[in-house]
Design a protein around this motif. Sequence first.
Motif, PDB file in Angstrom:
ATOM      1  N   GLU A   1       0.827  -1.200   0.000  1.00 53.56           N
ATOM      2  CA  GLU A   1       0.000   0.000   0.000  1.00 53.56           C
ATOM      3  C   GLU A   1       0.866   1.257   0.000  1.00 53.56           C
ATOM      4  OE1 GLU A   1      -3.869   1.955   2.274  1.00 53.56           O
ATOM      5  OE2 GLU A   1      -3.221  -0.103   2.723  1.00 53.56           O
ATOM      6  N   VAL A   2       0.466   2.230  -0.816  1.00 57.45           N
ATOM      7  CA  VAL A   2       1.182   3.495  -0.965  1.00 57.45           C
ATOM      8  C   VAL A   2       0.312   4.605  -0.370  1.00 57.45           C
ATOM      9  CG1 VAL A   2       2.140   5.140  -2.626  1.00 57.45           C
ATOM     10  CG2 VAL A   2       2.313   2.680  -3.067  1.00 57.45           C
ATOM     11  N   PRO A   3       0.836   5.415   0.536  1.00 54.38           N
ATOM     12  CA  PRO A   3       0.018   6.488   1.121  1.00 54.38           C
ATOM     13  C   PRO A   3      -0.549   7.427   0.056  1.00 54.38           C
ATOM     14  CG  PRO A   3       2.011   6.187   2.403  1.00 54.38           C
ATOM     15  CD  PRO A   3       2.174   5.341   1.162  1.00 54.38           C
TER      16      PRO A   3
ATOM     17  N   LEU B   1      -8.183  16.570  -5.517  1.00 50.14           N
ATOM     18  CA  LEU B   1      -7.203  15.767  -6.216  1.00 50.14           C
ATOM     19  C   LEU B   1      -6.826  14.565  -5.358  1.00 50.14           C
ATOM     20  CD1 LEU B   1      -4.777  18.512  -7.607  1.00 50.14           C
ATOM     21  CD2 LEU B   1      -6.558  17.277  -8.868  1.00 50.14           C
ATOM     22  N   LEU B   2      -6.697  13.412  -5.994  1.00 51.91           N
ATOM     23  CA  LEU B   2      -6.131  12.243  -5.340  1.00 51.91           C
ATOM     24  C   LEU B   2      -4.641  12.255  -5.639  1.00 51.91           C
ATOM     25  CD1 LEU B   2      -6.330   9.474  -3.880  1.00 51.91           C
ATOM     26  CD2 LEU B   2      -6.762   8.457  -6.132  1.00 51.91           C
ATOM     27  N   ILE B   3      -3.813  12.362  -4.607  1.00 49.16           N
ATOM     28  CA  ILE B   3      -2.373  12.470  -4.812  1.00 49.16           C
ATOM     29  C   ILE B   3      -1.653  11.300  -4.138  1.00 49.16           C
ATOM     30  CG2 ILE B   3      -2.453  14.988  -5.009  1.00 49.16           C
ATOM     31  CD1 ILE B   3      -1.365  15.162  -2.132  1.00 49.16           C
ATOM     32  N   PHE B   4      -0.546  10.882  -4.744  1.00 49.04           N
ATOM     33  CA  PHE B   4       0.322   9.869  -4.167  1.00 49.04           C
ATOM     34  C   PHE B   4       1.713  10.040  -4.757  1.00 49.04           C
ATOM     35  CE2 PHE B   4      -1.074   8.014  -8.102  1.00 49.04           C
ATOM     36  CZ  PHE B   4      -0.099   7.118  -8.515  1.00 49.04           C
ATOM     37  N   GLN B   5       2.696   9.382  -4.155  1.00 50.90           N
ATOM     38  CA  GLN B   5       4.076   9.530  -4.584  1.00 50.90           C
ATOM     39  C   GLN B   5       4.589   8.222  -5.175  1.00 50.90           C
ATOM     40  OE1 GLN B   5       5.570  11.212  -0.759  1.00 50.90           O
ATOM     41  NE2 GLN B   5       6.361  12.867  -2.030  1.00 50.90           N
ATOM     42  N   PRO B   6       4.587   8.128  -6.500  1.00 48.05           N
ATOM     43  CA  PRO B   6       5.134   6.931  -7.131  1.00 48.05           C
ATOM     44  C   PRO B   6       6.659   6.976  -7.178  1.00 48.05           C
ATOM     45  CG  PRO B   6       4.389   8.464  -8.800  1.00 48.05           C
ATOM     46  CD  PRO B   6       4.068   9.086  -7.469  1.00 48.05           C
ATOM     47  N   SER B   7       7.257   5.854  -7.480  1.00 48.22           N
ATOM     48  CA  SER B   7       8.695   5.763  -7.708  1.00 48.22           C
ATOM     49  C   SER B   7       8.891   5.182  -9.099  1.00 48.22           C
ATOM     50  CB  SER B   7       9.342   4.869  -6.652  1.00 48.22           C
ATOM     51  OG  SER B   7      10.737   4.735  -6.887  1.00 48.22           O
ATOM     52  N   VAL B   8       9.511   5.983  -9.990  1.00 47.11           N
ATOM     53  CA  VAL B   8       9.610   5.583 -11.386  1.00 47.11           C
ATOM     54  C   VAL B   8      11.043   5.779 -11.867  1.00 47.11           C
ATOM     55  CG1 VAL B   8       8.535   5.748 -13.661  1.00 47.11           C
ATOM     56  CG2 VAL B   8       7.276   6.539 -11.650  1.00 47.11           C
ATOM     57  N   LYS B   9      11.640   4.734 -12.389  1.00 46.74           N
ATOM     58  CA  LYS B   9      13.003   4.810 -12.899  1.00 46.74           C
ATOM     59  C   LYS B   9      13.074   5.702 -14.132  1.00 46.74           C
ATOM     60  CE  LYS B   9      15.045   1.876 -10.068  1.00 46.74           C
ATOM     61  NZ  LYS B   9      16.149   2.295  -9.169  1.00 46.74           N
ATOM     62  N   ALA B  10      14.285   6.127 -14.469  1.00 50.27           N
ATOM     63  CA  ALA B  10      14.495   7.002 -15.626  1.00 50.27           C
ATOM     64  C   ALA B  10      13.965   6.364 -16.896  1.00 50.27           C
ATOM     65  CB  ALA B  10      15.982   7.304 -15.770  1.00 50.27           C
ATOM     66  N   GLN B  11      13.176   7.135 -17.640  1.00 47.71           N
ATOM     67  CA  GLN B  11      12.628   6.738 -18.937  1.00 47.71           C
ATOM     68  C   GLN B  11      11.900   5.400 -18.876  1.00 47.71           C
ATOM     69  OE1 GLN B  11      16.164   7.079 -21.427  1.00 47.71           O
ATOM     70  NE2 GLN B  11      15.718   9.238 -21.831  1.00 47.71           N
ATOM     71  N   GLN B  12      11.237   5.158 -17.747  1.00 47.02           N
ATOM     72  CA  GLN B  12      10.465   3.932 -17.601  1.00 47.02           C
ATOM     73  C   GLN B  12       9.078   4.264 -17.061  1.00 47.02           C
ATOM     74  OE1 GLN B  12      12.403   0.628 -15.623  1.00 47.02           O
ATOM     75  NE2 GLN B  12      14.434   1.199 -16.415  1.00 47.02           N
ATOM     76  N   SER B  13       8.281   3.204 -16.872  1.00 46.29           N
ATOM     77  CA  SER B  13       6.947   3.350 -16.310  1.00 46.29           C
ATOM     78  C   SER B  13       6.819   2.465 -15.074  1.00 46.29           C
ATOM     79  CB  SER B  13       5.878   2.947 -17.333  1.00 46.29           C
ATOM     80  OG  SER B  13       5.929   3.794 -18.469  1.00 46.29           O
ATOM     81  N   ALA B  14       5.873   2.784 -14.221  1.00 45.58           N
ATOM     82  CA  ALA B  14       5.578   1.974 -13.045  1.00 45.58           C
ATOM     83  C   ALA B  14       4.064   1.805 -12.955  1.00 45.58           C
ATOM     84  CB  ALA B  14       6.116   2.628 -11.781  1.00 45.58           C
TER      85      ALA B  14
ATOM     86  N   THR C   1     -13.866   2.656   4.141  1.00 48.19           N
ATOM     87  CA  THR C   1     -13.409   3.623   5.132  1.00 48.19           C
ATOM     88  C   THR C   1     -12.120   4.287   4.647  1.00 48.19           C
ATOM     89  OG1 THR C   1     -12.158   1.916   6.307  1.00 48.19           O
ATOM     90  CG2 THR C   1     -14.412   2.339   7.047  1.00 48.19           C
ATOM     91  N   MET C   2     -11.881   5.471   5.131  1.00 46.96           N
ATOM     92  CA  MET C   2     -10.665   6.189   4.750  1.00 46.96           C
ATOM     93  C   MET C   2      -9.460   5.570   5.451  1.00 46.96           C
ATOM     94  SD  MET C   2      -9.717  10.235   5.322  1.00 46.96           S
ATOM     95  CE  MET C   2     -11.135  10.751   4.341  1.00 46.96           C
ATOM     96  N   HIS C   3      -8.426   5.237   4.682  1.00 51.62           N
ATOM     97  CA  HIS C   3      -7.206   4.712   5.268  1.00 51.62           C
ATOM     98  C   HIS C   3      -6.377   5.851   5.862  1.00 51.62           C
ATOM     99  CE1 HIS C   3      -7.076   0.580   3.060  1.00 51.62           C
ATOM    100  NE2 HIS C   3      -8.304   0.918   3.418  1.00 51.62           N
ATOM    101  N   VAL C   4      -5.766   5.586   7.004  1.00 56.46           N
ATOM    102  CA  VAL C   4      -5.014   6.601   7.736  1.00 56.46           C
ATOM    103  C   VAL C   4      -3.525   6.330   7.577  1.00 56.46           C
ATOM    104  CG1 VAL C   4      -4.551   7.612   9.995  1.00 56.46           C
ATOM    105  CG2 VAL C   4      -6.883   6.903   9.392  1.00 56.46           C
ATOM    106  N   TYR C   5      -2.753   7.372   7.272  1.00 52.88           N
ATOM    107  CA  TYR C   5      -1.316   7.244   7.050  1.00 52.88           C
ATOM    108  C   TYR C   5      -0.558   8.210   7.958  1.00 52.88           C
ATOM    109  CZ  TYR C   5      -3.218   5.171   2.802  1.00 52.88           C
ATOM    110  OH  TYR C   5      -3.938   4.416   1.914  1.00 52.88           O
ATOM    111  N   GLU C   6       0.690   7.874   8.188  1.00 53.31           N
ATOM    112  CA  GLU C   6       1.550   8.759   8.972  1.00 53.31           C
ATOM    113  C   GLU C   6       1.714  10.100   8.267  1.00 53.31           C
ATOM    114  OE1 GLU C   6       6.158   8.912  10.703  1.00 53.31           O
ATOM    115  OE2 GLU C   6       5.469   7.216   9.483  1.00 53.31           O
ATOM    116  N   HIS C   7       1.640  11.169   9.016  1.00 56.46           N
ATOM    117  CA  HIS C   7       1.776  12.494   8.439  1.00 56.46           C
ATOM    118  C   HIS C   7       3.238  12.792   8.120  1.00 56.46           C
ATOM    119  CE1 HIS C   7      -2.161  14.752   8.952  1.00 56.46           C
ATOM    120  NE2 HIS C   7      -2.430  13.487   9.242  1.00 56.46           N
TER     121      HIS C   7
END
Length: 396
Positions: A66-68, A76-89, A98-104
């Motif tokens: 799971e990604v926060p 807006l629905l925002i998240f932080q992906p990790s994507v290598k150079a010139q690639q896709s993820a 229910t709303m999932h709770v994440y560390e601030h």
Amino acid sequence: MSDKLIAAVAAILLLTACSGRNSITLTVDNPLDFDRTGEMAELPADSVLKLLGSEYCYITDSDGNEVPSQITSDSLLIFQPSVKAQQSAVYTLHPCDTMHVYEHVTSGRLYPERADDLAWENDLVGFRAYGPATQAKGEKAYGYDIFFKYPQHGLVLERLYAPETDPATWVKVDSLRRIDPAMAEDFIKTFSYHIDHGLGMDCYAVGPTLGAGVAAILDNDTISMPWCYDKAEILDNGPLRFTARLTFAPRTIGNDTAVIEQRKITLDAGSYLNRCTVSYEGIRPGKSIVAGVPRRDDSPAVLDADNGIVAYADPTQGPDNGKALLGIAWPGGIKSARETDGHIVGESMTDSDGKLTYYWGFTWSKTDIATLTEWNDRLIQVQKAFSSPLSVAIED
């Protein structure tokens, strides 16, 4: 709204007839020649939730982790992906009840107990803007202040402010001053956030300057310094994005007698820079706007109009505190980068709606970026990311 976000909205609208899906597959593309981590990907939240047929959702990566994520005040629905150079993820959206709770990783609040400061931070850096109580005292602190912090300690501003704003602390100080002023000063040094006790510190001087990157109207080649904010509203308060709107009291600038300024400031997790949209009512068209930092010494500065970057290594207050590597970036470019009125600035103009968007922030030389050269390289990379934001495609 960016072109790529508009395209994402269009794709969702084509799929909404099939609402109630068990999941949605997202492909995040990085066209640039360096890895992208810590940047925010954005989707229109209302459309995504309608497509899922759910009130809430959560995101997983290709390994099922799971990604926060966060739904912002502007939907807006925002998240932080990790994507290598010139690639896709690949990531997956899932419906949930229910709303999932994440560390601030971002947070901020108003501190009425400390002269109406608005202070905010993420995992890397901290900031504050001065408010009505500071202005009422006549203290000329026009610009943004900054808090240095060690990233491994997470969010620290509450811990830095706590002893400074506890009335019992100052009762003890006053008691000690009656006995021995030197003893009182030694006690203050044990808790003051102007001294590094292991969490970070405030050793940057603001005073009657633009501080760490305030924008201001240029009036006949003189910077018209803004006063402290009049009203503040927090729009987003984590876990991934902090957003605040500041409104300033009307004032006279040149021949304009009722100029009202408003700023919308956004800080994302993993970013050294705030996004700031500043707007003005009551000014005549064609005014130049500068954003910059005060020059303290004769250290080299970056004045790069071609790349829309201004940077400077501020010496800070104290010989052992390291340097504040300050930086400002304009995605839309600037007219010039120069020195004027005791400041290192970039000059631009508002758009047809009287608005200007730019980025400002810093890093601490005692953390992972030690020199102005390294900092400038990072700012150039950030500018490339502004020009090619992460694109999110929704698979059928």
